[in-house]
Structure formats: C-alpha cells, structure tokens
Motif scaffolding. Sequence first.
Motif, PDB file in Angstrom:
ATOM      1  N   ALA A  93      18.143 -15.438 -26.510  1.00 23.15           N
ATOM      2  CA  ALA A  93      17.523 -16.111 -27.449  1.00 23.15           C
ATOM      3  C   ALA A  93      18.021 -17.777 -27.473  1.00 23.15           C
ATOM      4  N   ALA A  94      19.416 -17.880 -27.215  1.00 20.33           N
ATOM      5  CA  ALA A  94      20.193 -19.014 -26.861  1.00 20.33           C
ATOM      6  C   ALA A  94      19.619 -19.801 -25.977  1.00 20.33           C
ATOM      7  N   ARG A  95      19.302 -19.032 -24.749  1.00 15.26           N
ATOM      8  CA  ARG A  95      18.537 -19.517 -23.578  1.00 15.26           C
ATOM      9  C   ARG A  95      17.252 -20.211 -23.918  1.00 15.26           C
ATOM     10  N   SER A  96      16.469 -19.065 -24.730  1.00 17.10           N
ATOM     11  CA  SER A  96      15.151 -19.551 -25.187  1.00 17.10           C
ATOM     12  C   SER A  96      15.161 -20.801 -26.102  1.00 17.10           C
ATOM     13  N   LEU A  97      16.053 -20.865 -27.043  1.00 20.14           N
ATOM     14  CA  LEU A  97      16.197 -22.181 -27.762  1.00 20.14           C
ATOM     15  C   LEU A  97      16.452 -23.304 -26.994  1.00 20.14           C
ATOM     16  N   GLY A 154      22.454 -24.070 -33.229  1.00 20.53           N
ATOM     17  CA  GLY A 154      23.983 -24.023 -33.734  1.00 20.53           C
ATOM     18  C   GLY A 154      24.358 -22.627 -34.207  1.00 20.53           C
ATOM     19  N   GLU A 155      23.602 -21.982 -34.871  1.00 19.86           N
ATOM     20  CA  GLU A 155      23.878 -20.666 -35.463  1.00 19.86           C
ATOM     21  C   GLU A 155      24.085 -19.698 -34.442  1.00 19.86           C
ATOM     22  N   ILE A 156      23.242 -19.602 -33.448  1.00 19.17           N
ATOM     23  CA  ILE A 156      23.308 -18.557 -32.430  1.00 19.17           C
ATOM     24  C   ILE A 156      24.479 -19.058 -31.493  1.00 19.17           C
ATOM     25  N   ASN A 157      24.479 -20.241 -31.294  1.00 24.41           N
ATOM     26  CA  ASN A 157      25.914 -20.279 -30.439  1.00 24.41           C
ATOM     27  C   ASN A 157      26.996 -20.176 -31.026  1.00 24.41           C
ATOM     28  N   ALA A 158      27.175 -20.262 -32.315  1.00 22.00           N
ATOM     29  CA  ALA A 158      28.420 -20.060 -33.119  1.00 22.00           C
ATOM     30  C   ALA A 158      28.489 -18.519 -33.051  1.00 22.00           C
ATOM     31  N   ARG A 159      27.601 -17.797 -33.113  1.00 27.63           N
ATOM     32  CA  ARG A 159      27.480 -16.138 -33.028  1.00 27.63           C
ATOM     33  C   ARG A 159      28.015 -15.927 -31.838  1.00 27.63           C
ATOM     34  N   LEU A 160      27.764 -16.595 -30.608  1.00 27.44           N
ATOM     35  CA  LEU A 160      28.019 -16.285 -29.249  1.00 27.44           C
ATOM     36  C   LEU A 160      29.551 -16.835 -28.955  1.00 27.44           C
ATOM     37  N   ASP A 161      30.064 -17.434 -29.930  1.00 30.92           N
ATOM     38  CA  ASP A 161      31.432 -18.050 -29.731  1.00 30.92           C
ATOM     39  C   ASP A 161      31.446 -19.278 -28.779  1.00 30.92           C
ATOM     40  N   LYS A 162      30.166 -19.754 -28.652  1.00 35.62           N
ATOM     41  CA  LYS A 162      30.035 -21.080 -27.637  1.00 35.62           C
ATOM     42  C   LYS A 162      30.244 -22.260 -28.576  1.00 35.62           C
ATOM     43  N   ILE A 172      28.658 -26.985 -31.968  1.00 38.50           N
ATOM     44  CA  ILE A 172      28.941 -28.162 -32.564  1.00 38.50           C
ATOM     45  C   ILE A 172      27.885 -29.362 -32.082  1.00 38.50           C
ATOM     46  N   ALA A 173      27.630 -29.512 -30.781  1.00 41.46           N
ATOM     47  CA  ALA A 173      26.602 -30.219 -30.365  1.00 41.46           C
ATOM     48  C   ALA A 173      25.440 -30.358 -31.276  1.00 41.46           C
ATOM     49  N   ALA A 174      24.947 -28.887 -31.383  1.00 42.44           N
ATOM     50  CA  ALA A 174      23.557 -28.758 -32.078  1.00 42.44           C
ATOM     51  C   ALA A 174      23.622 -28.879 -33.593  1.00 42.44           C
ATOM     52  N   ARG A 189      34.999 -26.886 -35.749  1.00 41.65           N
ATOM     53  CA  ARG A 189      35.853 -28.002 -35.198  1.00 41.65           C
ATOM     54  C   ARG A 189      37.380 -27.501 -35.448  1.00 41.65           C
ATOM     55  N   ARG A 190      37.640 -27.039 -36.496  1.00 46.48           N
ATOM     56  CA  ARG A 190      38.879 -26.503 -36.913  1.00 46.48           C
ATOM     57  C   ARG A 190      39.384 -25.552 -35.899  1.00 46.48           C
ATOM     58  N   GLY A 191      38.276 -24.557 -35.490  1.00 46.14           N
ATOM     59  CA  GLY A 191      38.581 -23.745 -34.422  1.00 46.14           C
ATOM     60  C   GLY A 191      39.133 -24.383 -33.122  1.00 46.14           C
ATOM     61  N   LEU A 192      38.638 -25.367 -32.877  1.00 48.97           N
ATOM     62  CA  LEU A 192      39.272 -26.156 -31.636  1.00 48.97           C
ATOM     63  C   LEU A 192      40.430 -26.855 -31.583  1.00 48.97           C
ATOM     64  N   ASN A 193      41.233 -26.812 -32.934  1.00 48.75           N
ATOM     65  CA  ASN A 193      42.518 -27.309 -32.958  1.00 48.75           C
ATOM     66  C   ASN A 193      43.551 -26.299 -32.532  1.00 48.75           C
TER      67      ASN A 193
END
Length: 281
Positions: free
Chosen positions: A212-216, A234-242, A247-249, A277-281
């Motif tokens: 579904a992320a690739r389709s988006l 953004g929602e799907i990539n967050a679900r996939l931990d991407k 963040i970009a979306a 963003r907090r998760g990247l720190n």
Amino acid sequence: MVADGRDRRQDLGRLRAMCANDGSRLELLEAAFELGALHRDQPIDLAPFRQHVAAMAADVADLARRRGAVPERLAEVIANSYGYRGDSETYDDLRNADLACVIERRKGLPVALSILYLHVARAQGWESEGLAFPAHFLIRVTIDGPRYVVDPFHGGAVRDAGELRTLLRQLLGPEAELQLGHFDAVADRDVLLRLENNVRLRLARQEDWSGAARSLDRMLAIAPDRPELLFESGEINARLDKRGAAIAAFGRFLAIEGGQADPALRRRASELLQELRRGLN
C-alpha cells in the motif's frame, strides 16, 4: 529480480514527468502503461500492447468512415470484435487495474477499460473525458456536437438518462437521483489516480502495508501535492517504521495545507510529526 531503490525512483520519475502538466489532459494510455509497469518486478515490452490499441483505433476509424461516426463504433470494435468486457467474476483481481494485463485478459475494471475507450475515441478526434458518476466509472464522448455517455464495463453501451438513473439506484439505493455533478468531467490525472486507488484499497484490505505504501508512492508521482495522499503516506510509513519517509510526507502535508486543512487533521499530523522526530533523537 526486484528493482533497487534507485531504479524505482527513476521509474517513478518517468511517471511524474508524464503527469507534470495541469493534469486535465495527459498521454493517458502511456501513463497507464507506465503505472502498470511499476507494479511489476521485471521489465515489460509494451510495444505489442501499443500496437494492439493502435489496431483497435484503426478499426474504429475504418468503421466510422464506412458506416458513420457514432459512439456505438467503439463497442463494435472494442467489445464485439476484440472481446473486451468488465470482469464481474474476479472483480478484485489486481490484474484488472494493470492495463497490460487487461489487454492480455480482455477484461478489467471500469476505469481501466475506460482508458482504452478514451484513447481510441480521442484517436478519432472525438472529444472524450471521464465522468464523476458515483461508484461506477463512465465516459462521455462528443461527436460533431452531440454528447453521449458510454459504459465501457458493460460492453461499451451508450446510456440514456433512464438507464443511468437505473444504474445509479442499483449502486446507491432506490432513492438515489441523478445530479448535475454526476456528469462533471474528470481530469486525466484523476482517472489515473482512480485506477491506482483500486490497487491501494485492495492491498490495504489485505493488510499489505508495504504494498500500500508503494501504491501511495505511485499516486504521489501522479499528484505530488494531494494532501490526503500525503497524510495517508505519512501514516502508512509510520506504521512501517519508515520514519524518514513518514516525516517527509507529514512535513509536506503541513506545508501544502497551510491553514486550509481540517484543524483536527492538521493537529494530528503535527503530533505525529513531533513523535517521529523525537524518535530520531
């Protein structure tokens, strides 16, 4: 072998370039072929498929020249001579949204078949466009003034107002009535989005979130600034931990929407963006 990330970006770039104008009129057939090719792991030779569609267009031109230019010529060639029909039996088969597969199988979804009809009609110089008819994709063809509604899924039938009312009530219930908005023209960009959205919805129902992320991603190549697509990406990539993609979306969503979005949706996007963003720190 599955294409690597760089190749996928290049392929998406080709689709993005095809859709770079205002989107009202595109090289719709070529864009649909490119979209279908992005579904595949291996390259596909599109030349035979282009030749096939060109042959149908030539046959319609010949019939129109000999017997008159009317919209029924589309059905005589595409449905009757070449055997195209709507796939009612395996409607949710993903091949029904891949134009090359539709040509191989001679059946597909309403919007996929409509792309073939639109291309062949435009090859005759007939003004043709998709319609915003709810729950079932139809096209309108204009020939020397008169306008006709054509139903590619049902053998290219030319529908009158009574038939359209019956169809609408079958789809939406016995109280449904035709509205002027049902006959608004749909931009070619939205025809492509509708085609790919069939893929996205089916993958999401299967909980294939990577698919579904690739389709988006493909949908965003067609329409990079559609807020609803960016938010869902953004929602799907967050679900996939991407996180980077999410963040970009979300960042793009907030930048495009400005103060126009639903406040609750903007607040949710801002909260998710901060968490990521907090998760990247």
